[in-house]
Design an enzyme around this catalytic site. Sequence first.
Site, PDB file in Angstrom:
ATOM      1  N   TYR A  69       2.317   1.982  -3.314  1.00  0.00           N
ATOM      2  CA  TYR A  69       1.243   2.518  -4.159  1.00  0.00           C
ATOM      3  C   TYR A  69       1.040   4.002  -3.860  1.00  0.00           C
ATOM      4  O   TYR A  69       0.980   4.842  -4.763  1.00  0.00           O
ATOM      5  CB  TYR A  69      -0.034   1.720  -3.891  1.00  0.00           C
ATOM      6  CG  TYR A  69      -1.243   2.181  -4.665  1.00  0.00           C
ATOM      7  CD1 TYR A  69      -1.465   1.744  -5.964  1.00  0.00           C
ATOM      8  CD2 TYR A  69      -2.169   3.056  -4.085  1.00  0.00           C
ATOM      9  CE1 TYR A  69      -2.571   2.166  -6.681  1.00  0.00           C
ATOM     10  CE2 TYR A  69      -3.275   3.485  -4.791  1.00  0.00           C
ATOM     11  CZ  TYR A  69      -3.473   3.042  -6.086  1.00  0.00           C
ATOM     12  OH  TYR A  69      -4.575   3.471  -6.783  1.00  0.00           O
ATOM     13  N   LYS A  85     -26.120 -12.967  -6.506  1.00  0.00           N
ATOM     14  CA  LYS A  85     -26.959 -11.776  -6.654  1.00  0.00           C
ATOM     15  C   LYS A  85     -26.554 -10.767  -5.589  1.00  0.00           C
ATOM     16  O   LYS A  85     -26.890 -10.910  -4.419  1.00  0.00           O
ATOM     17  CB  LYS A  85     -28.437 -12.136  -6.527  1.00  0.00           C
ATOM     18  CG  LYS A  85     -29.345 -10.958  -6.813  1.00  0.00           C
ATOM     19  CD  LYS A  85     -30.801 -11.398  -6.905  1.00  0.00           C
ATOM     20  CE  LYS A  85     -31.688 -10.294  -7.424  1.00  0.00           C
ATOM     21  NZ  LYS A  85     -31.753  -9.127  -6.545  1.00  0.00           N
ATOM     22  N   LYS A 120     -28.626 -17.357 -15.587  1.00  0.00           N
ATOM     23  CA  LYS A 120     -28.882 -16.825 -16.933  1.00  0.00           C
ATOM     24  C   LYS A 120     -28.562 -17.893 -17.976  1.00  0.00           C
ATOM     25  O   LYS A 120     -27.526 -18.555 -17.883  1.00  0.00           O
ATOM     26  CB  LYS A 120     -27.983 -15.606 -17.192  1.00  0.00           C
ATOM     27  CG  LYS A 120     -28.166 -14.484 -16.185  1.00  0.00           C
ATOM     28  CD  LYS A 120     -27.134 -13.368 -16.355  1.00  0.00           C
ATOM     29  CE  LYS A 120     -27.398 -12.289 -15.306  1.00  0.00           C
ATOM     30  NZ  LYS A 120     -26.362 -11.254 -15.261  1.00  0.00           N
ATOM     31  N   ARG A 164     -30.659   2.944 -11.875  1.00  0.00           N
ATOM     32  CA  ARG A 164     -31.668   2.267 -12.674  1.00  0.00           C
ATOM     33  C   ARG A 164     -32.951   3.103 -12.760  1.00  0.00           C
ATOM     34  O   ARG A 164     -33.610   3.144 -13.780  1.00  0.00           O
ATOM     35  CB  ARG A 164     -31.950   0.913 -12.023  1.00  0.00           C
ATOM     36  CG  ARG A 164     -33.060   0.154 -12.653  1.00  0.00           C
ATOM     37  CD  ARG A 164     -33.125  -1.248 -12.050  1.00  0.00           C
ATOM     38  NE  ARG A 164     -34.208  -1.985 -12.644  1.00  0.00           N
ATOM     39  CZ  ARG A 164     -35.457  -1.952 -12.214  1.00  0.00           C
ATOM     40  NH1 ARG A 164     -35.767  -1.210 -11.164  1.00  0.00           N
ATOM     41  NH2 ARG A 164     -36.391  -2.633 -12.806  1.00  0.00           N
ATOM     42  N   SER A 171     -35.843  -5.773 -14.480  1.00  0.00           N
ATOM     43  CA  SER A 171     -35.592  -6.492 -13.225  1.00  0.00           C
ATOM     44  C   SER A 171     -35.779  -7.979 -13.495  1.00  0.00           C
ATOM     45  O   SER A 171     -36.018  -8.390 -14.629  1.00  0.00           O
ATOM     46  CB  SER A 171     -36.519  -5.991 -12.128  1.00  0.00           C
ATOM     47  OG  SER A 171     -37.836  -6.156 -12.525  1.00  0.00           O
ATOM     48  N   LEU A 172     -35.639  -8.780 -12.472  1.00  0.00           N
ATOM     49  CA  LEU A 172     -35.676 -10.228 -12.664  1.00  0.00           C
ATOM     50  C   LEU A 172     -36.878 -10.840 -11.970  1.00  0.00           C
ATOM     51  O   LEU A 172     -37.314 -10.363 -10.924  1.00  0.00           O
ATOM     52  CB  LEU A 172     -34.414 -10.864 -12.071  1.00  0.00           C
ATOM     53  CG  LEU A 172     -33.093 -10.532 -12.753  1.00  0.00           C
ATOM     54  CD1 LEU A 172     -31.933 -11.013 -11.899  1.00  0.00           C
ATOM     55  CD2 LEU A 172     -33.036 -11.172 -14.127  1.00  0.00           C
ATOM     56  N   ASP A 209       0.829  -1.206   0.000  1.00  0.00           N
ATOM     57  CA  ASP A 209       0.000   0.000   0.000  1.00  0.00           C
ATOM     58  C   ASP A 209       0.864   1.257   0.000  1.00  0.00           C
ATOM     59  O   ASP A 209       0.546   2.243  -0.651  1.00  0.00           O
ATOM     60  CB  ASP A 209      -0.915   0.025   1.235  1.00  0.00           C
ATOM     61  CG  ASP A 209      -1.985  -1.057   1.151  1.00  0.00           C
ATOM     62  OD1 ASP A 209      -1.954  -1.854   0.187  1.00  0.00           O
ATOM     63  OD2 ASP A 209      -2.845  -1.110   2.055  1.00  0.00           O
ATOM     64  N   CYS A 248     -26.676  10.491  30.439  1.00  0.00           N
ATOM     65  CA  CYS A 248     -26.180  10.772  31.783  1.00  0.00           C
ATOM     66  C   CYS A 248     -25.329  12.028  31.665  1.00  0.00           C
ATOM     67  O   CYS A 248     -24.332  12.018  30.941  1.00  0.00           O
ATOM     68  CB  CYS A 248     -25.335   9.608  32.290  1.00  0.00           C
ATOM     69  SG  CYS A 248     -24.298  10.050  33.697  1.00  0.00           S
ATOM     70  N   GLU A 295     -23.614  -3.967 -10.498  1.00  0.00           N
ATOM     71  CA  GLU A 295     -24.168  -3.691  -9.180  1.00  0.00           C
ATOM     72  C   GLU A 295     -23.083  -3.057  -8.312  1.00  0.00           C
ATOM     73  O   GLU A 295     -22.015  -3.648  -8.137  1.00  0.00           O
ATOM     74  CB  GLU A 295     -24.642  -5.031  -8.574  1.00  0.00           C
ATOM     75  CG  GLU A 295     -25.477  -4.906  -7.353  1.00  0.00           C
ATOM     76  CD  GLU A 295     -26.976  -4.781  -7.636  1.00  0.00           C
ATOM     77  OE1 GLU A 295     -27.378  -4.564  -8.811  1.00  0.00           O
ATOM     78  OE2 GLU A 295     -27.736  -4.891  -6.670  1.00  0.00           O
TER      79      GLU A 295
END
Length: 588
Positions: A41, A120, A292, A141, A87-88, A38, A428, A177
């Site tokens: 980087y 999902k 799918k 969406r 949508s599904l 890190d 308190c 997503e």
Amino acid sequence: MASENQRNAVASRAAELREKINDHSRRYYALDSPEISDSEYDTLVRELIQIEAEHPELVTRDSPTQRVGEPSLTAFAPVVHETRMMSLANADSLEALDAFFGRVEKELEETEIEYVCEPKMDGVAVAISYKDGLYLQGATRGDGRVGEDITENIKTIRPLPLRLREPVQGKLEVRGEAYISKDHFRQINESRIDEEEPPFANPRNAAAGSLRQLDPHVAASRRLGVFLFAIGVSSGDDQTQWGSLGRLGDLGFPVNPRNILAKDRQEAGEFCTALQEDRFQLPYQIDGVVIKVNRLDWQAKLGATAKSPKWAIAYKFPPEERTTTVLDIFAGVGRTGALTPTAVMEPVEVAGVTVSRATLHNEDEVHRKDIRVGDRVLIRRAGDVIPEIVKPIVEARNGSEKRWSLPAQCPECGTAILRPSGEAVARCPNMACPKQVFERLVHFGSRGAMDIEGFGPAVVGDILDSGDIDDLADIYSLTVERLEEIVPHFAAKAAANLVAAIEKSKERALEKVIFGLGIRHVGSRTAEILAQEFGDMEALGAADFEQLNSVEEIGPKIAESVAAFFRQESNKQVIAKLRVAGVTMTAR
Ligand code: IVH
């Protein structure tokens, strides 16, 4: 003036850095196999920032330094989706899943059908577009036809490439997503509780809330992830969903490594049952499996209903809920004196972990949910993480259950509890309440604050019992010899380690010190802003309400709390002592 040669050298170094940084972030985020540390980087990023500061003309739109843009003052503009974001249909059981396979086979008049199975993700659907290989726009969406333009917020998602790995001419749209990992969800809620903001109910709400912020800094601080699963018109030679996923990966997009290509319906079904068991081990929340039909020509043949495609289905996991009994409710006192009702329950395993406590947030919540001591209750873990009582099972009551209300006195110090009208939190008011002092000290040494290793609750309790310390700053005068005396079973080595850890904490950055002070409403993010804005503790302490309130992202509630903290004589003294001890008082 710099020579042409020098300028060219700087420009090519900037280009090289951008490529390196992009490559390393892809390895880190999308491939999960970093090649450098890190800090290496960060060194690359710092060098690029430096060059771009000196040569603003070299800044490019896809530079990794350009992820976080300026806050927008207006609401999000509408974006009309070129093709509908559908949508599904759901399958709530394996039988319903079987019925889906049956319909597909009948319609296609085929039995040998491959399926792509994808976890999902429980997040927010996004449509992201690129022009000539460069990031262009990101949208929600919405209702499927029209979404909202959240380009600046999507851009802060670090795993998302701002430039594609292969040149793609013209416009390219991908869909996927955006999500928040369980770890980040926990952290976000912890700091919201610190800042007395209501916690998010689940990672999906946290992701949605983050993407709907007008200030991209907030979205950036939430550390969203994204997995892509659909690609618009792409190379033209993808014949299958599995091929599309491969193509997305080649273009540099994060694609869920858990996706599989199942050779038939049986394998697809087995994947669903296996993942249902394994899901609690995943670092993010999923609520099912999307299945799918692999071949795109078959997808086209199957077509869609008005709302959802007929070639895919979402197999939904049953929610992981359990019942248990509330044994007791007690009011815990936190470091700001807030009283939080907590239910103690008969231990029960939920989502892979044994749970025996759940916070009820505040008194109103206990009454709203009507939770009584002795109740049988339904519990779950919000986002597979935080235990919560959903509701009491009223039919199971036998009349022996007891309603609960907040005590009139602090259970720790006996001081009369205050609950200002209009506020949900009872408190308190005694700053010297031993439990508050204890919690403040534990907070000061905690990871997100001064990060003092070995300074956990047990040791803090022993140190306070000795009476040696009156406030935070006194920990800097603890000696090895004295620690050995006051902490039972503390070996010389452990005492020396703790003293060294306390000493080391003096070097922590200013924002850590500010956060560590435990000022009401000041979580780690707010502490960062204050450190950046004021630069040192003295300036922060001298700032009045107006000055604080005028800082971007600092509202009147925080401004008042900070100003009140620094007005208090005892707090001024603690800070003076911290300064003398050599604790960081200036931003670096
Ligand atoms: S495919 C036309 N794949 O679930 C098919 N959706 O109810 C469109 N989701 O809005 C969706 N993970 O937000 C697909 N691997 C995945 C998914 C996924 C999560 C969400 C997505 C969509 C909703 C469908």
